[in-house]
Write an enzyme that holds these catalytic residues in place. Structure first.
Site, short mmCIF file in Angstrom:
data_model
loop_
_atom_site.label_atom_id
_atom_site.label_comp_id
_atom_site.label_asym_id
_atom_site.label_seq_id
_atom_site.Cartn_x
_atom_site.Cartn_y
_atom_site.Cartn_z
N SER A 144 1.10 -1.57 0.12
CA SER A 144 -0.05 -0.28 0.01
C SER A 144 0.86 1.24 -0.09
CB SER A 144 -1.28 0.17 0.99
OG SER A 144 -1.84 1.37 1.54
N TYR A 158 -1.52 -0.35 10.43
CA TYR A 158 -1.66 -1.08 9.17
C TYR A 158 -0.57 -0.79 7.84
CZ TYR A 158 -4.13 -1.09 4.04
OH TYR A 158 -4.16 -0.97 2.75
P1 NAP Z 1 -11.39 -5.66 1.12
O1 NAP Z 1 -13.01 -5.03 -0.13
O2 NAP Z 1 -12.24 -5.21 2.12
O3 NAP Z 1 -11.07 -6.94 0.65
C1 NAP Z 1 -10.69 -7.56 1.07
C2 NAP Z 1 -10.48 -9.18 1.19
O4 NAP Z 1 -9.45 -9.72 2.29
C3 NAP Z 1 -11.66 -10.38 1.42
O5 NAP Z 1 -11.95 -11.08 -0.16
C4 NAP Z 1 -11.20 -10.97 3.02
O6 NAP Z 1 -12.30 -12.15 2.47
C5 NAP Z 1 -9.95 -10.96 2.23
N1 NAP Z 1 -9.43 -11.25 3.80
C6 NAP Z 1 -8.99 -10.82 4.55
N2 NAP Z 1 -8.83 -11.35 6.16
C7 NAP Z 1 -8.36 -12.32 5.00
C8 NAP Z 1 -8.36 -13.37 5.59
N3 NAP Z 1 -7.19 -13.49 7.16
N4 NAP Z 1 -7.62 -15.05 5.30
C9 NAP Z 1 -8.67 -14.79 3.77
N5 NAP Z 1 -8.94 -14.42 3.23
C10 NAP Z 1 -9.03 -12.54 4.23
O7 NAP Z 1 -10.25 -4.83 0.27
P2 NAP Z 1 -8.84 -4.39 -0.60
O8 NAP Z 1 -9.28 -2.80 -0.73
O9 NAP Z 1 -9.49 -4.84 -1.98
O10 NAP Z 1 -7.61 -4.91 0.00
C11 NAP Z 1 -7.00 -5.61 -1.00
C12 NAP Z 1 -5.60 -5.69 -1.01
O11 NAP Z 1 -5.35 -4.42 -1.47
C13 NAP Z 1 -5.15 -5.56 1.28
O12 NAP Z 1 -3.83 -6.20 0.97
C14 NAP Z 1 -5.26 -3.91 1.27
O13 NAP Z 1 -4.22 -3.79 1.77
C15 NAP Z 1 -4.73 -3.54 -0.24
N6 NAP Z 1 -4.68 -2.50 -0.44
C16 NAP Z 1 -5.80 -1.24 -0.91
C17 NAP Z 1 -6.39 -0.39 -0.86
C18 NAP Z 1 -7.43 0.68 -1.27
O14 NAP Z 1 -7.56 2.30 -1.44
N7 NAP Z 1 -8.64 -0.41 -0.56
C19 NAP Z 1 -5.45 0.48 -0.82
C20 NAP Z 1 -4.07 0.09 -0.76
C21 NAP Z 1 -3.42 -1.32 -0.78
P3 NAP Z 1 -13.80 -12.43 2.82
O15 NAP Z 1 -14.54 -11.87 1.36
O16 NAP Z 1 -13.81 -13.29 3.18
O17 NAP Z 1 -14.17 -11.43 4.27
#
Ligand code: NAP
Length: 249
Positions: A144, A158
Site C-alpha cells: 500500500s 496498518y
Molecule cells: P476488501 O474489499 O476489504 O477485501 C479484502 C479481502 O481480503 C476480502 O476478500 C476478505 O475476505 C479477504 N481477507 C481478509 N482477511 C483475510 C484472511 N485472514 N484470510 C483470507 N482472506 C482474508 O479490500 P481491498 O481494498 O480489495 O484490499 C485488498 C488489498 O489491497 C489489501 O491487502 C489492502 O491492504 C490493499 N490495499 C487497498 C487499498 C484501497 O484503497 N482499497 C489501498 C492500498 C492497499 P472475505 O471476502 O471473506 O471477507
C-alpha cells in the site's frame, strides 16, 4: 505445457476479485481464497465458469498456518501446482491514534496482513522453486502507499504492516532470484473498495481525493492490470520491484 494456476488470497471482493477476473480472462485456472464472505466468492466462481473459465473458491483464514497449508493442498489437488501467487488479503481497523491501540488490535493487523503473506510465500516457494524441483513462478504482493506515508492519525499499525510487506518483497525476491521465481509488489493508493468502511469512513476517498494529483480515486481493475503485468512474461526481467498505483500521490 504447464497449466497456468493462480491463487488470489482475499479474491472474493475488491482488488482481489478484479484480479481473479483478469487472470481468468487470460486463461488461468483461478483459486479464489476468501475468509468469510462465501456469497461473493461463489458468485465470482460462477461468473468465471459461465465465461468458460476454470475457478474454485477455497475458504481459508490465511493468517492461520494450518489453513494456509490446506489451501495450497486443495489447489494442488483440484487445479495443479500454483504458478502465480497474489498475496492480497488484508484488513483495516477503525481510524485512531497509536496511543489508543491495544495489543489485540495490533496483533490482528500484523497476523492478517504480514504473517499471512509470509505463510503463503513459503508454500508457494516450496512448489515453484527449482531448488525443490519446481518449474518457477511469480509472486505479487499487494502492499500500500501507506507503507510510505505511515498513515498518521488513521492507522499507523496498518501502514507498518505494509512496510513489512515491502521488506518481505525485497528480501524474498533476492533469496529466490536464481530459483525461477520473481517476487514483485504493487502499492495502491486510494482505491474504491469496501475496505474504507472497515476503517470507519466509507467515503474516505471523497474527503481525500483533492490531494491526489490525478484528482480521483482508483478502480480495483486498474490495480489488477498492474498485478497481471508483474506476473506475466512481459515483465520477465523485473524482480524485487514496486509499482505505485496512486494517481501520483
Ligand atoms: P476488501 O474489499 O476489504 O477485501 C479484502 C479481502 O481480503 C476480502 O476478500 C476478505 O475476505 C479477504 N481477507 C481478509 N482477511 C483475510 C484472511 N485472514 N484470510 C483470507 N482472506 C482474508 O479490500 P481491498 O481494498 O480489495 O484490499 C485488498 C488489498 O489491497 C489489501 O491487502 C489492502 O491492504 C490493499 N490495499 C487497498 C487499498 C484501497 O484503497 N482499497 C489501498 C492500498 C492497499 P472475505 O471476502 O471473506 O471477507
Amino acid at each position: 505445457m504447464q497449466n497456468k494456476v493462480v491463487i488470489v488470497t482475499g479474491g472474493g471482493r475488491g482488488i482481489g476479485a478484479a484480479t481473479a477476473r483478469l487472470f481468468a480472462l487470460k486463461g488461468y485456472s483461478v483459486c479464489i481464497n476468501f475468509k468469510s464472505d462465501h456469497d461473493s466468492a461463489n458468485r465470482l466462481v460462477e461468473e468465471i465458469k459461465r465465461s468458460g473459465g476454470d475457478s474454485i473458491a477455497v475458504q481459508a483464514d490465511v493468517s492461520q498456518e494450518n489453513q494456509v497449508i490446506e489451501l495450497f493442498q486443495t489447489v494442488d489437488t483440484q487445479l495443479g501446482a500454483p504458478t502465480v501467487l497474489v498475496n492480497n488479503a488484508g484488513i483495516l481497523r477503525a481510524q485512531m491514534r497509536l496511543e489508543e491501540m491495544d495489543a489485540q488490535r495490533i496483533n490482528a493487523i500484523l497476523t492478517n496482513n504480514v504473517t499471512s503473506y509470509f505463510l503463503c510465500c513459503r508454500e508457494a516457494v516450496k512448489r515453484m522453486s527449482t531448488r525443490y524441483g519446481g518449474k518457477g513462478g511469480n509472486i505479487v504482493n499487494v502492499s500500500s502507499g501507506a507503507a510510505r506515508s505511515g498513515s498518521p492519525n488513521e492507522y499507523v499499525d496498518y501502514a507498518a504492516s505494509k512496510g513489512a510487506i515491502d521488506t518481505l518483497t525485497k528480501g524474498l525476491s533476492l533469496e529466490v532470484a536464481n530459483e525461477g521465481i520473481r517476487v514483485n509488489c504493487v502499492r495502491p493508493g486510494l482505491i474504491y473498495t469496501d475496505m474504507h468502511a472497515d476503517g470507519g469512513e466509507p467515503e474516505r476517498i471523497e474527503r481525500l481525493k483533492s490531494a491526489i494529483p490525478m484528482k480521483r480515486g482508483g478502480q480495483p481493475e486498474e490495480v489488477a492490470e498492474a498485478i497481471y503485468w508483474l506476473a506475466s512474461e512481459k515483465s520477465s526481467f523485473s524482480t524485487g520491484n514496486f509499482l505505485d498505483l496512486a494517481g501520483g500521490l
